[in-house]
Design a protein around this motif. Structure first.
Motif, mmCIF file in Angstrom:
data_model
loop_
_atom_site.group_PDB
_atom_site.id
_atom_site.type_symbol
_atom_site.label_atom_id
_atom_site.label_comp_id
_atom_site.label_asym_id
_atom_site.label_seq_id
_atom_site.Cartn_x
_atom_site.Cartn_y
_atom_site.Cartn_z
ATOM 1 N N ASP A 120 -13.941 -38.845 9.769
ATOM 2 C CA ASP A 120 -14.830 -39.399 10.803
ATOM 3 C C ASP A 120 -16.269 -39.567 10.303
ATOM 4 O O ASP A 120 -17.169 -39.848 11.089
ATOM 5 C CB ASP A 120 -14.806 -38.525 12.065
ATOM 6 C CG ASP A 120 -15.224 -37.088 11.769
ATOM 7 O OD1 ASP A 120 -15.288 -36.727 10.579
ATOM 8 O OD2 ASP A 120 -15.489 -36.337 12.723
ATOM 9 N N ALA A 121 -16.469 -39.420 8.986
ATOM 10 C CA ALA A 121 -17.834 -39.578 8.456
ATOM 11 C C ALA A 121 -18.230 -41.052 8.479
ATOM 12 O O ALA A 121 -17.415 -41.935 8.198
ATOM 13 C CB ALA A 121 -17.903 -39.035 7.035
ATOM 14 N N CYS A 122 -19.477 -41.290 8.815
ATOM 15 C CA CYS A 122 -19.989 -42.670 8.808
ATOM 16 C C CYS A 122 -20.675 -42.889 7.454
ATOM 17 O O CYS A 122 -21.646 -42.203 7.118
ATOM 18 C CB CYS A 122 -20.962 -42.801 9.974
ATOM 19 S SG CYS A 122 -21.816 -44.351 9.946
ATOM 20 N N ILE A 123 -20.142 -43.826 6.676
ATOM 21 C CA ILE A 123 -20.625 -44.022 5.298
ATOM 22 C C ILE A 123 -21.361 -45.361 5.206
ATOM 23 O O ILE A 123 -20.841 -46.396 5.631
ATOM 24 C CB ILE A 123 -19.447 -43.985 4.302
ATOM 25 C CG1 ILE A 123 -18.708 -42.644 4.424
ATOM 26 C CG2 ILE A 123 -19.936 -44.192 2.873
ATOM 27 C CD1 ILE A 123 -17.415 -42.577 3.641
ATOM 28 N N THR A 124 -22.554 -45.321 4.638
ATOM 29 C CA THR A 124 -23.367 -46.538 4.505
ATOM 30 C C THR A 124 -23.748 -46.718 3.043
ATOM 31 O O THR A 124 -24.116 -45.755 2.369
ATOM 32 C CB THR A 124 -24.668 -46.399 5.340
ATOM 33 O OG1 THR A 124 -24.320 -46.066 6.680
ATOM 34 C CG2 THR A 124 -25.472 -47.684 5.331
ATOM 35 N N GLY A 125 -23.666 -47.971 2.584
ATOM 36 C CA GLY A 125 -24.095 -48.281 1.215
ATOM 37 C C GLY A 125 -25.225 -49.282 1.258
ATOM 38 O O GLY A 125 -25.249 -50.180 2.100
ATOM 39 N N ILE A 126 -26.173 -49.114 0.319
ATOM 40 C CA ILE A 126 -27.314 -50.017 0.299
ATOM 41 C C ILE A 126 -27.617 -50.401 -1.152
ATOM 42 O O ILE A 126 -27.450 -49.583 -2.055
ATOM 43 C CB ILE A 126 -28.511 -49.331 1.007
ATOM 44 C CG1 ILE A 126 -29.548 -50.347 1.410
ATOM 45 C CG2 ILE A 126 -29.132 -48.244 0.216
ATOM 46 C CD1 ILE A 126 -30.466 -49.823 2.492
ATOM 47 N N ASP A 127 -28.006 -51.646 -1.347
ATOM 48 C CA ASP A 127 -28.334 -52.081 -2.715
ATOM 49 C C ASP A 127 -29.352 -53.223 -2.637
ATOM 50 O O ASP A 127 -29.366 -53.997 -1.676
ATOM 51 C CB ASP A 127 -27.077 -52.560 -3.456
ATOM 52 C CG ASP A 127 -27.256 -52.559 -4.962
ATOM 53 O OD1 ASP A 127 -26.692 -51.665 -5.628
ATOM 54 O OD2 ASP A 127 -27.978 -53.443 -5.489
ATOM 55 N N LEU A 128 -30.179 -53.307 -3.674
ATOM 56 C CA LEU A 128 -31.184 -54.373 -3.741
ATOM 57 C C LEU A 128 -30.524 -55.725 -4.010
ATOM 58 O O LEU A 128 -31.041 -56.770 -3.627
ATOM 59 C CB LEU A 128 -32.170 -54.029 -4.866
ATOM 60 C CG LEU A 128 -33.468 -54.782 -4.954
ATOM 61 C CD1 LEU A 128 -34.287 -54.605 -3.677
ATOM 62 C CD2 LEU A 128 -34.283 -54.280 -6.149
ATOM 63 N N SER A 129 -29.392 -55.703 -4.686
ATOM 64 C CA SER A 129 -28.725 -56.945 -5.066
ATOM 65 C C SER A 129 -27.607 -57.299 -4.069
ATOM 66 O O SER A 129 -26.606 -56.580 -3.949
ATOM 67 C CB SER A 129 -28.137 -56.793 -6.479
ATOM 68 O OG SER A 129 -27.121 -57.733 -6.687
ATOM 69 N N HIS A 130 -27.803 -58.424 -3.414
ATOM 70 C CA HIS A 130 -26.814 -58.907 -2.451
ATOM 71 C C HIS A 130 -25.486 -59.173 -3.158
ATOM 72 O O HIS A 130 -24.403 -58.886 -2.651
ATOM 73 C CB HIS A 130 -27.357 -60.182 -1.790
ATOM 74 C CG HIS A 130 -26.444 -60.755 -0.777
ATOM 75 N ND1 HIS A 130 -25.884 -61.999 -0.915
ATOM 76 C CD2 HIS A 130 -25.965 -60.247 0.381
ATOM 77 C CE1 HIS A 130 -25.095 -62.223 0.126
ATOM 78 N NE2 HIS A 130 -25.131 -61.186 0.923
#
Ligand SMILES: C[S@@+](CC[C@H](N)C(=O)[O-])C[C@H]1O[C@@H](n2cnc3c(N)ncnc32)[C@H](O)[C@@H]1O
Length: 232
Positions: free
Chosen positions: A93-103
């Motif tokens: 049930d963990a909410c995982i988010t990924g972020i990156d400068l490159s689309h």
């Protein structure tokens, strides 16, 4: 004498571009590198260098324990090398988010990971689009070496991590292996003691230095890998 010679050699091999440029130039350079062919082969490189399978072992064996973390942010997700393991080993049930400068890298990650989990968005480690104290856990693998100065990125990750929250930070070290990595990817390296001090000053306490295997520890290979806790 030998140690000083080694340091000099590392300095000669290491690419010093990133230490000399402004943040604007650095962002252009990151997009150039990762939007292009180097970004396209990143996932394969991570497999060949064993980074991806070794990372899997680290998380599977709870050397960095994800259990109980309900909000997890992966910064600089690249092709999803760490996200892939977060999805397997974090709580269901963990909410995982990924972020990156490159689309472009996020598109590659999405293709590799399939499915709707995790949430992915374009963002900059130096200006994270999240409120203070949002995450129980932050992971950041081989990203801060792309910054001219790690302070801005570390301060932002400290800000979005809740007090007592934990971070898994990996980066290139100022040794021979790190110098070659820096040459290949036009990034920089960090000195372990200086990075420790920088983190400490930002309220990020090193809990444990981790190694992918005993061989990595003996050879000082694989870079700096550390479990950090945000001071309460
Ligand atoms: C070497 S890859 C690391 C990928 C993955 N985290 C891993 O452990 O293999 C570095 C990634 O950091 C991203 N990156 C570089 N500077 C960034 C920044 N300022 N904000 C967010 N992502 C950044 C790059 O676009 C690239 O996808």
């Amino acid at each position: 004498m030998l140690v000083r010679g080694g340091r000099l050699l590392n300095r000669l091999v290491e690419n010093d571009f990133i230490r000399r440029v402004s943040f604007e130039t650095y962002r252009d350079k990151v997009r150039d590198v990762y939007d292009g062919p180097q970004g396209a082969i990143l996932a394969t490189c991570s497999k060949l260098s064993l980074h991806e399978p070794l990372m899997e072992r680290l998380l599977r064996d709870h050397k960095f324990d994800l259990r109980g973390a309900k909000t997890i942010l992966d910064v600089g997700s690249g092709a999803g090398q760490i996200l892939k393991h977060l999805m397997r080993f974090a709580d269901r049930d963990a909410c995982i988010t990924g972020i990156d400068l490159s689309h472009k890298m996020l598109l590659r990650a999405r293709q590799r990971l399939r499915g709707r989990r995790p949430q992915l968005s374009v963002g900059d480690i130096t200006q994270l689009p999240f409120a203070d104290d949002t995450f129980d856990c932050v992971t950041c693998g081989y990203v801060i070496e792309h910054l001219p100065d790690a302070r801005h990125g570390l301060a932002e990750m400290a800000r979005v991590l809740r007090p007592g929250g934990r971070m898994l930070l990996l980066t290139s070290e100022d040794n021979f292996g790190g110098a070659w990595t820096s040459r290949l990817w036009r990034c920089r390296t960090y000195n372990r003691r200086e990075l420790f001090k920088l983190c400490h000053d930002l309220g990020l306490d090193w809990r444990r230095e981790l190694w992918f295997s005993p061989v990595h520890k003996v050879l000082r290979a694989g870079g700096i890998c550390v479990e950090i806790e945000r001071r309460g």
